[in-house]
Motif scaffolding. Structure first.
Motif, PDB file in Angstrom:
ATOM      1  N   THR A 187      76.980  36.586  62.051  1.00 54.05           N
ATOM      2  CA  THR A 187      77.150  36.943  60.640  1.00 54.05           C
ATOM      3  C   THR A 187      75.959  37.749  60.142  1.00 54.05           C
ATOM      4  O   THR A 187      76.128  38.801  59.521  1.00 54.05           O
ATOM      5  N   ILE A 188      74.749  37.260  60.437  1.00 56.59           N
ATOM      6  CA  ILE A 188      73.560  37.944  59.927  1.00 56.59           C
ATOM      7  C   ILE A 188      73.489  39.368  60.466  1.00 56.59           C
ATOM      8  O   ILE A 188      73.304  40.321  59.701  1.00 56.59           O
ATOM      9  N   TYR A 189      73.673  39.525  61.768  1.00 54.59           N
ATOM     10  CA  TYR A 189      73.562  40.864  62.339  1.00 54.59           C
ATOM     11  C   TYR A 189      74.653  41.803  61.838  1.00 54.59           C
ATOM     12  O   TYR A 189      74.514  43.010  61.895  1.00 54.59           O
ATOM     13  N   PHE A 190      75.743  41.220  61.355  1.00 57.48           N
ATOM     14  CA  PHE A 190      76.851  42.069  60.903  1.00 57.48           C
ATOM     15  C   PHE A 190      76.718  42.497  59.443  1.00 57.48           C
ATOM     16  O   PHE A 190      77.331  43.484  59.038  1.00 57.48           O
ATOM     17  N   VAL A 191      75.914  41.774  58.667  1.00 53.50           N
ATOM     18  CA  VAL A 191      75.859  42.054  57.228  1.00 53.50           C
ATOM     19  C   VAL A 191      75.547  43.525  56.892  1.00 53.50           C
ATOM     20  O   VAL A 191      76.218  44.107  56.038  1.00 53.50           O
TER      21      VAL A 191
END
Lengths: 288, 328
Positions: free
Chosen positions: B143-147
């Motif tokens: 999730t974090i890397y996709f934000v």
């Protein structure tokens, strides 16, 4: 495993090796995640700072005074509400228009046979590789001659369908069994009724993926709105943000406040619909 | 299949208010009448099919097919966007070949694509490999890397413009503690392209990570287990099992990366306006300026044709590679 069983010693050292490599992996992943998140925290912190603290070295992560009124001031002094309204009107209309045109055309290409069908589908696929920059001059002239510069029409209609969307819908609709459609025809259902009553309800997943994509693309859309609007009244959020600086001189706390407000709706939609988001992306990625 | 279809056709000829007729009931219908009905019925169906395609086709004709054909046409004319075009043959093409600014923009674009997307693809693949394991917290990391992917380019560009400010985050956090003086990232000729590349890597990483994660679903776990049992090292497993099975994904991501990168516009427009001294002038920005600032529509059209040809060539190459690997 059948060849030779490792000794107890070997397993223990292997395990500690794995543990160490796991630890290293975690450290790298966490460091990367921090680098990804840092700009957002910086934006949030800056948006709540008094002006003089913006450029302090080292960075003042916690402002000495929380300037919540940066948000109120920027909202009052700049037409942010208009940018928001324009963005919402354009992105929502474009999304609905695309859902309609792409599902109709996708259905047509998937389930009907008529002369010119292959040619038309070929043209659709060919337009996938036309960069927007390659057609801006004539596109602008078309829109201008229709009198749509500085209007919602000019912002919405050129984005009214998409080759990607048609392809996505066609791929999905070919998987709907023909028997189902024939049975409906047998019951005397008209073609539009079959489309509305069978095809659309059976394409919910594909339609929601398409909606997510089209909405996101158009919420972020910049190049075309930049060309087709010449004054404040039809500017969308991305334009408002990009031109914020040139028209008022940079007040970074206020700029970050606007950017944060513009970002929030998309971020919330993403965090809520995360799974659909990633599914949609991989579906397009794997099949496209 | 065939008898079924036959039955359907015959039943289709019944008046629509008859709820159900067995095939036997229809035996009485005369042949000519039946075939005539069948023909008009099928014709009507294809007409419906055509009608469903028409709305999208009108949009395409007006907003894609005509504009691209017209671009090709205009590239042979002198066209100020205001006055009617005047035919000048190959003049526009000759002028862009010798045009220093055009060559700079072309080179800048290629550099941007290479320096941004080679690291992005490698990092994204490594990240996907790491997050494809059963390690704890992989969902949160994904999730974090996709934000950054869901953030708009404009918002991201504005944030990074502040980060690269002389007194911004980058200098004060990554250079200052090591005694390196502040650098003028966005106004220094040699640093501005790097600044935009750094930002783009940050923005694009997550997208390609997700595509690689999807591609890794095609790599069967049992094959890897079997190889491990046979004593293959992780590197060997990667080289002889994972990598070959990932080949279609790698091809796809490379093509997407090139096509996206060649059309880059927003970061350069927002952060540097193509400057300093054209150091970040990319092709799309050059086309935009040539057409709408310098009002040289013909020359801009010729540049557009060049951009179109590069992208078309990449797309067709992908097609060809994909087909040749599919028939292996």
């Amino acid at each position: 495993m059948s060849t030779s069983l490792p000794t107890v010693d070997a397993t223990v050292s292997n395990r500690s090796k794995i543990r160490i490599s796991h630890l290293l992996l975690y450290l790298v992943l966490i460091a990367g995640a921090v680098l990804i998140v840092l700009p957002f925290i910086y934006m949030l912190s800056t948006s709540l700072k008094p002006m003089p603290e913006v450029f302090a070295t080292p960075v003042k992560w916690i402002p000495s005074e929380w300037k919540w009124d940066n948000f109120a001031t920027v909202w009052r002094e700049h037409p942010i509400d208009r940018y928001f309204r324009n963005s919402i009107i354009v992105a929502v209309s474009v999304t609905f228009l695309n859902l309609l045109t792409c599902s109709l055309a996708g259905y047509s290409f998937a389930k009907f046979d008529y002369p010119g069908r292959t040619l038309m589908f070929g043209v659709v696929l060919a337009t996938l590789m036309i960069p927007l920059a390659s057609m801006i001059i004539p596109l602008f002239m078309v829109v201008k001659s229709l009198g749509w510069v500085d209007s919602y029409w000019g912002l919405i209609l050129p984005a009214g369908t998409s080759a990607f969307g048609i392809f996505l819908m066609r791929q999905h609709m070919t998987t709907i069994p023909n028997d189902l459609l024939d049975a409906a025809r047998l019951d005397g259902a008209s073609e539009p009724r079959i489309f509305g009553g069978i095809i659309l309800p059976m394409s919910k997943t594909a339609l929601s993926s398409l909606a997510i994509f089209i909405f996101m693309w158009n919420w972020d859309s910049f190049f075309w709105p930049l060309l087709v609007t010449t004054n404040e009244s039809y500017r969308t959020l991305p334009l408002g943000i990009a031109l914020f600086e040139s028209s008022y001189g940079t007040n970074y706390p206020q700029l970050m406040a606007v950017a944060l407000m513009a970002m929030l709706p998309v971020l919330i939609v993403f965090l809520v619909l995360q799974r659909n988001f990633i599914e949609a992306l991989t579906m397009s990625g794997v099949k496209g | 299949m065939i008898p079924d279809g036959d039955r359907l056709e015959r039943m289709d000829t019944t008046p629509s208010n008859t709820p159900y007729l067995s095939p036997d009931t229809l035996q009485g219908l005369t042949e000519p009448r039946r075939s005539r009905f069948k023909l008009t019925h099928e014709k009507r169906r294809s007409l419906w099919g055509l009608a469903f395609a028409i709305p999208a086709m009108v949009f395409f004709a007006l907003f894609a097919v005509y504009p691209i054909l017209r671009t090709f046409y205009l590239s042979f004319f002198e066209y100020s966007v205001v006055d009617p075009p005047v035919y000048t043959g190959l003049d526009n093409y000759q002028s862009i070949i010798g045009d220093k600014r055009f060559n700079t923009s072309l080179l800048n674009t290629f550099k941007y694509v290479a320096f941004t997307y080679i690291p992005v693809l490698i990092l994204a693949l490594l990240l996907a490999l790491a997050l494809n394991t059963k390690i704890k917290g992989r969902g949160i990391f994904r999730t974090i890397y996709f934000v950054p992917v869901v953030m708009s380019w404009v918002v991201v560009s504005v944030i990074w413009k502040l980060i690269f400010h002389r007194n911004g985050l980058f200098n004060s956090t990554f250079l200052h503690p090591f005694g390196v003086g502040p650098k003028n990232w966005l106004t220094d000729l040699s640093l501005a392209p790097d600044a935009i590349v750094i930002m783009s890597v940050w923005k694009e990483l997550g997208f390609f990570m997700v595509i690689f994660l999807a591609g890794l679903q095609n790599v069967r776990g049992d094959l890897i287990e079997a190889a491990k049992v046979d004593g293959a090292s992780p590197l060997q497993v990667f080289r002889s099992i994972t990598l070959p099975l990932l080949q279609p994904t790698i091809l796809f991501t490379t093509v997407i990366a090139m096509i996206t990168g060649l059309q880059v516009f927003i970061p350069q427009f927002v952060m540097t306006k193509g400057g300093p001294v054209d150091a970040t002038l990319v092709l799309t920005l050059n086309i935009y300026q040539t057409a709408f600032v310098f009002l040289d529509g013909g020359k801009a059209a010729a540049m557009s044709v060049v951009l179109f040809c590069i992208i078309a060539a990449i797309t067709l190459m992908q097609f060809w590679l994909y087909r040749s690997s599919a028939y292996d």
